[in-house]
Scaffold this motif. Structure first.
Motif, PDB file in Angstrom:
ATOM      1  N   ASN A 117     -19.273 -11.463 -23.530  1.00 47.96           N
ATOM      2  CA  ASN A 117     -18.384 -11.758 -24.660  1.00 47.96           C
ATOM      3  C   ASN A 117     -17.809 -10.408 -25.176  1.00 47.96           C
ATOM      4  OD1 ASN A 117     -20.728 -10.013 -24.959  1.00 47.96           O
ATOM      5  ND2 ASN A 117     -21.811 -11.186 -26.650  1.00 47.96           N
ATOM      6  N   MET A 118     -16.716 -10.082 -24.103  1.00 49.04           N
ATOM      7  CA  MET A 118     -16.298  -8.740 -24.386  1.00 49.04           C
ATOM      8  C   MET A 118     -14.815  -9.121 -24.025  1.00 49.04           C
ATOM      9  SD  MET A 118     -17.979  -5.120 -22.992  1.00 49.04           S
ATOM     10  CE  MET A 118     -16.822  -4.111 -22.589  1.00 49.04           C
ATOM     11  N   VAL A 119     -13.902  -9.012 -24.995  1.00 44.13           N
ATOM     12  CA  VAL A 119     -12.421  -9.382 -24.740  1.00 44.13           C
ATOM     13  C   VAL A 119     -11.792  -8.015 -24.426  1.00 44.13           C
ATOM     14  CG1 VAL A 119     -10.464 -10.500 -25.631  1.00 44.13           C
ATOM     15  CG2 VAL A 119     -12.567 -11.020 -26.213  1.00 44.13           C
ATOM     16  N   LEU A 120     -10.993  -7.715 -23.630  1.00 45.25           N
ATOM     17  CA  LEU A 120     -10.410  -6.340 -23.168  1.00 45.25           C
ATOM     18  C   LEU A 120      -9.058  -6.423 -23.726  1.00 45.25           C
ATOM     19  CD1 LEU A 120     -11.992  -5.762 -19.804  1.00 45.25           C
ATOM     20  CD2 LEU A 120     -12.932  -5.377 -21.851  1.00 45.25           C
ATOM     21  N   TRP A 121      -8.487  -5.110 -24.417  1.00 41.24           N
ATOM     22  CA  TRP A 121      -7.216  -4.954 -24.420  1.00 41.24           C
ATOM     23  C   TRP A 121      -6.496  -4.475 -23.014  1.00 41.24           C
ATOM     24  CZ3 TRP A 121      -3.587  -5.686 -28.305  1.00 41.24           C
ATOM     25  CH2 TRP A 121      -2.410  -4.724 -28.101  1.00 41.24           C
ATOM     26  N   ASP A 122      -5.324  -4.799 -22.647  1.00 45.02           N
ATOM     27  CA  ASP A 122      -4.610  -4.598 -21.458  1.00 45.02           C
ATOM     28  C   ASP A 122      -3.904  -3.384 -21.303  1.00 45.02           C
ATOM     29  OD1 ASP A 122      -4.094  -4.988 -18.584  1.00 45.02           O
ATOM     30  OD2 ASP A 122      -2.466  -6.597 -19.207  1.00 45.02           O
ATOM     31  N   GLY A 123      -4.823  -1.940 -21.623  1.00 42.82           N
ATOM     32  CA  GLY A 123      -4.096  -0.748 -21.382  1.00 42.82           C
ATOM     33  C   GLY A 123      -4.296  -0.037 -20.186  1.00 42.82           C
ATOM     34  N   ALA A 124      -3.994   1.028 -20.056  1.00 42.43           N
ATOM     35  CA  ALA A 124      -4.480   1.922 -19.011  1.00 42.43           C
ATOM     36  C   ALA A 124      -3.833   3.363 -18.984  1.00 42.43           C
ATOM     37  CB  ALA A 124      -4.072   1.163 -17.654  1.00 42.43           C
ATOM     38  N   CYS A 125      -4.213   4.190 -18.200  1.00 38.68           N
ATOM     39  CA  CYS A 125      -3.810   5.548 -17.903  1.00 38.68           C
ATOM     40  C   CYS A 125      -3.071   5.777 -16.953  1.00 38.68           C
ATOM     41  CB  CYS A 125      -4.919   6.444 -18.070  1.00 38.68           C
ATOM     42  SG  CYS A 125      -4.704   8.201 -17.424  1.00 38.68           S
ATOM     43  N   HIS A 126      -1.866   6.185 -16.962  1.00 38.30           N
ATOM     44  CA  HIS A 126      -0.768   6.207 -16.075  1.00 38.30           C
ATOM     45  C   HIS A 126      -1.227   7.346 -14.808  1.00 38.30           C
ATOM     46  CE1 HIS A 126       0.320  10.209 -17.591  1.00 38.30           C
ATOM     47  NE2 HIS A 126       1.000  10.517 -16.437  1.00 38.30           N
ATOM     48  N   VAL A 127      -2.133   8.331 -15.048  1.00 35.10           N
ATOM     49  CA  VAL A 127      -2.860   9.186 -14.049  1.00 35.10           C
ATOM     50  C   VAL A 127      -3.788   8.490 -13.209  1.00 35.10           C
ATOM     51  CG1 VAL A 127      -3.998  11.462 -13.813  1.00 35.10           C
ATOM     52  CG2 VAL A 127      -2.229  11.171 -15.612  1.00 35.10           C
ATOM     53  N   HIS A 128      -4.886   7.865 -14.099  1.00 32.05           N
ATOM     54  CA  HIS A 128      -5.959   7.261 -13.325  1.00 32.05           C
ATOM     55  C   HIS A 128      -5.900   6.223 -12.659  1.00 32.05           C
ATOM     56  CE1 HIS A 128      -7.882  10.464 -15.855  1.00 32.05           C
ATOM     57  NE2 HIS A 128      -8.674  10.603 -14.840  1.00 32.05           N
ATOM     58  N   GLU A 129      -4.678   5.523 -12.882  1.00 29.17           N
ATOM     59  CA  GLU A 129      -4.317   4.305 -12.065  1.00 29.17           C
ATOM     60  C   GLU A 129      -3.459   4.475 -10.798  1.00 29.17           C
ATOM     61  OE1 GLU A 129      -2.929   0.525 -14.184  1.00 29.17           O
ATOM     62  OE2 GLU A 129      -5.067   0.344 -14.197  1.00 29.17           O
ATOM     63  N   GLU A 130      -3.170   5.705 -10.720  1.00 24.48           N
ATOM     64  CA  GLU A 130      -2.361   5.908  -9.488  1.00 24.48           C
ATOM     65  C   GLU A 130      -2.991   6.351  -8.227  1.00 24.48           C
ATOM     66  OE1 GLU A 130       0.981   5.455  -9.282  1.00 24.48           O
ATOM     67  OE2 GLU A 130       0.649   4.789 -11.435  1.00 24.48           O
ATOM     68  N   PHE A 131      -4.385   6.618  -8.337  1.00 19.75           N
ATOM     69  CA  PHE A 131      -5.122   6.988  -7.164  1.00 19.75           C
ATOM     70  C   PHE A 131      -5.076   5.743  -5.947  1.00 19.75           C
ATOM     71  CE2 PHE A 131      -6.911   9.895 -10.141  1.00 19.75           C
ATOM     72  CZ  PHE A 131      -6.589  10.996  -9.603  1.00 19.75           C
ATOM     73  N   SER A 132      -4.965   6.545  -4.690  1.00 21.87           N
ATOM     74  CA  SER A 132      -4.921   5.679  -3.592  1.00 21.87           C
ATOM     75  C   SER A 132      -6.083   5.390  -2.812  1.00 21.87           C
ATOM     76  CB  SER A 132      -4.159   6.317  -2.613  1.00 21.87           C
ATOM     77  OG  SER A 132      -4.189   5.832  -1.167  1.00 21.87           O
ATOM     78  N   LEU A 133      -6.713   4.167  -2.747  1.00 18.63           N
ATOM     79  CA  LEU A 133      -8.041   3.986  -2.128  1.00 18.63           C
ATOM     80  C   LEU A 133      -7.853   4.512  -0.566  1.00 18.63           C
ATOM     81  CD1 LEU A 133     -10.704   2.517  -2.047  1.00 18.63           C
ATOM     82  CD2 LEU A 133      -9.577   0.313  -1.664  1.00 18.63           C
ATOM     83  N   GLU A 134      -6.583   4.064   0.065  1.00 18.41           N
ATOM     84  CA  GLU A 134      -6.530   4.251   1.516  1.00 18.41           C
ATOM     85  C   GLU A 134      -6.859   5.569   1.585  1.00 18.41           C
ATOM     86  OE1 GLU A 134      -2.823   3.900   3.818  1.00 18.41           O
ATOM     87  OE2 GLU A 134      -3.269   1.866   2.909  1.00 18.41           O
ATOM     88  N   LYS A 135      -6.190   6.731   0.844  1.00 20.24           N
ATOM     89  CA  LYS A 135      -6.311   8.021   1.213  1.00 20.24           C
ATOM     90  C   LYS A 135      -7.652   8.479   0.649  1.00 20.24           C
ATOM     91  CE  LYS A 135      -1.445   8.700   0.733  1.00 20.24           C
ATOM     92  NZ  LYS A 135      -0.147   8.742  -0.280  1.00 20.24           N
ATOM     93  N   ILE A 136      -8.401   7.952  -0.302  1.00 15.11           N
ATOM     94  CA  ILE A 136      -9.673   8.404  -0.712  1.00 15.11           C
ATOM     95  C   ILE A 136     -10.531   8.103   0.868  1.00 15.11           C
ATOM     96  CG2 ILE A 136     -11.712   8.199  -2.021  1.00 15.11           C
ATOM     97  CD1 ILE A 136      -9.689   7.567  -4.291  1.00 15.11           C
ATOM     98  N   LEU A 137     -10.368   7.053   1.101  1.00 16.87           N
ATOM     99  CA  LEU A 137     -11.426   6.344   2.353  1.00 16.87           C
ATOM    100  C   LEU A 137     -11.032   7.540   3.473  1.00 16.87           C
ATOM    101  CD1 LEU A 137     -11.140   2.356   2.075  1.00 16.87           C
ATOM    102  CD2 LEU A 137     -13.038   4.220   1.261  1.00 16.87           C
ATOM    103  N   GLN A 138      -9.853   7.936   3.762  1.00 16.90           N
ATOM    104  CA  GLN A 138      -9.338   8.819   4.700  1.00 16.90           C
ATOM    105  C   GLN A 138      -9.956  10.104   4.644  1.00 16.90           C
ATOM    106  OE1 GLN A 138      -7.849   8.406   7.489  1.00 16.90           O
ATOM    107  NE2 GLN A 138      -7.740  10.541   8.324  1.00 16.90           N
ATOM    108  N   LEU A 139     -10.088  10.568   3.297  1.00 15.02           N
ATOM    109  CA  LEU A 139     -10.591  11.978   3.129  1.00 15.02           C
ATOM    110  C   LEU A 139     -12.190  11.793   3.211  1.00 15.02           C
ATOM    111  CD1 LEU A 139      -8.936  13.031  -0.404  1.00 15.02           C
ATOM    112  CD2 LEU A 139      -8.761  14.205   1.891  1.00 15.02           C
TER     113      LEU A 139
END
Ligand code: 13P
Ligand code: SF4
Length: 313
Positions: A168-190
């Motif tokens: 029962n939780m409705v979410l507002w559709d906002g985000a932070c430009h810094v935290h949305e930019e991380f790359s999963l592929e590069k984290i897995l590589q690290l």
């Protein structure tokens, strides 16, 4: 700026603090030289709590605009200065107060939980604020059958939704430009390159990044975890400003910043936090301006939602 200029400015700032009975609160994402002139360094929750406890005539907030506003909401009788009023926050900007009010109308009977990364006007429309440190506690403090609006960060919201299993939780559709930019592929590589490293992630990151984390938490939570953990290496998936404090506290450990998708953009740096400089801090203290001024009715409504949060901290 060369080292001489920087130490001269730091000396001037220290003198102005004494002369004017001022203290400086700074967030971990500011630059190392700004952090060095702070009387108190913290995450957004600790800074809000600290703001109401300081015994000074002036609070200078070395951070982004919503943080200084929060300090003013809690300390209306103090002069709250913001060295760079243009230092906004992409997350706070993703939630316009008028649009948020219209959103609320669509969901009658819902209580509103808002992240502190919001303008004072959005806080005034909120029942209880939260930070990334206490979002789970705040949501769990509300009855399980109470429908909620959670804003503005969709990533933090869906992370809390997953932890609580709350439908029962409705979410507002906002985000932070810094935290949305991380790359999963590069984290897995690290991770492949540093098999013993722990991955520490801020909950403003996307769900598929949070999923590969060994620890998820606020900046203060991440710092504590790195101290407690027996690991020697950490892949750090949050704004890069935190690395200065990590290396200062734990010089024997190795901290590897996670890169964003586009490594040419330096977007694991919050451009707003980096707008705070020794120069603008110094001139702000000299001139006692720019200052945060709030509409009293809005301030009081916002204060209620922040105090509700602090009460269950
Ligand atoms: P903290 O709550 O961890 O201080 O985070 C604030 C923030 O702006 C994260 O991007
Ligand atoms: Fe806002 Fe993101 Fe910067 Fe934090 S890192 S202040 S959420 S823009």
């Amino acid at each position: 700026m060369n080292v001489e200029n920087s130490s001269e400015l730091s000396r001037r700032i220290e003198a102005l603090k004494r002369e004017k009975n001022a203290i400086i609160l700074a967030h971990y994402y500011t630059t190392p030289e700004v952090q060095a002139v702070a009387d108190f360094l913290g995450d957004s929750l600790a800074l809000s709590v600290q703001a109401q406890q300081v015994d000074a005539r002036i609070i200078l907030f070395a951070g982004v605009h919503f943080m200084a506003e929060t300090a003013k909401v809690l300390c209306p009788d103090k002069k709250v200065l913001i060295p760079c009023p243009e230092a906004g926050c992409s997350l706070a900007e993703s939630c316009d107060a008028r649009e948020f009010a219209a959103f609320k109308v669509k969901y009658p009977g819902h209580k509103v939980v808002s992240y502190v990364n919001t303008t004072v006007e959005v806080k005034a429309l909120t029942d209880i604020c939260c930070t990334s440190s206490n979002a789970l506690k705040v949501v769990e403090s509300l009855p399980a059958d109470q429908p909620l609006i959670f804003g503005p960060d969709r990533n933090l919201g869906s992370y809390i939704q997953k932890l609580t299993g709350r439908q029962n939780m409705v979410l507002w559709d906002g985000a932070c430009h810094v935290h949305e930019e991380f790359s999963l592929e590069k984290i897995l590589q690290l991770k492949r390159e540093h098999p013993g490293a722990k991955v520490v992630v801020h909950p403003e990151c996307r769900a598929y990044i949070v999923e590969v984390a060994d620890y998820v938490g606020s900046t203060a939570g991440i710092l504590d975890y790195c101290g407690r953990s027996e690991a020697r290496e950490f892949i750090v998936v949050t704004e890069a400003g935190i690395l200065a404090e990590m290396r200062k506290r734990y010089p024997e450990k190795v901290f590897i910043p996670a890169p964003p998708d586009d490594e040419t953009c330096a977007c694991n740096n919050c451009k707003y936090m980096k707008m705070v400089t020794l120069e603008n801090i110094c001139s702000c203290l000299e001139n006692e301006a720019p200052e945060i001024i709030l509409d009293e009715e809005v301030r009081q409504a916002a204060e209620r939602s922040i105090r509700n949060m602090i009460a269950i901290r």
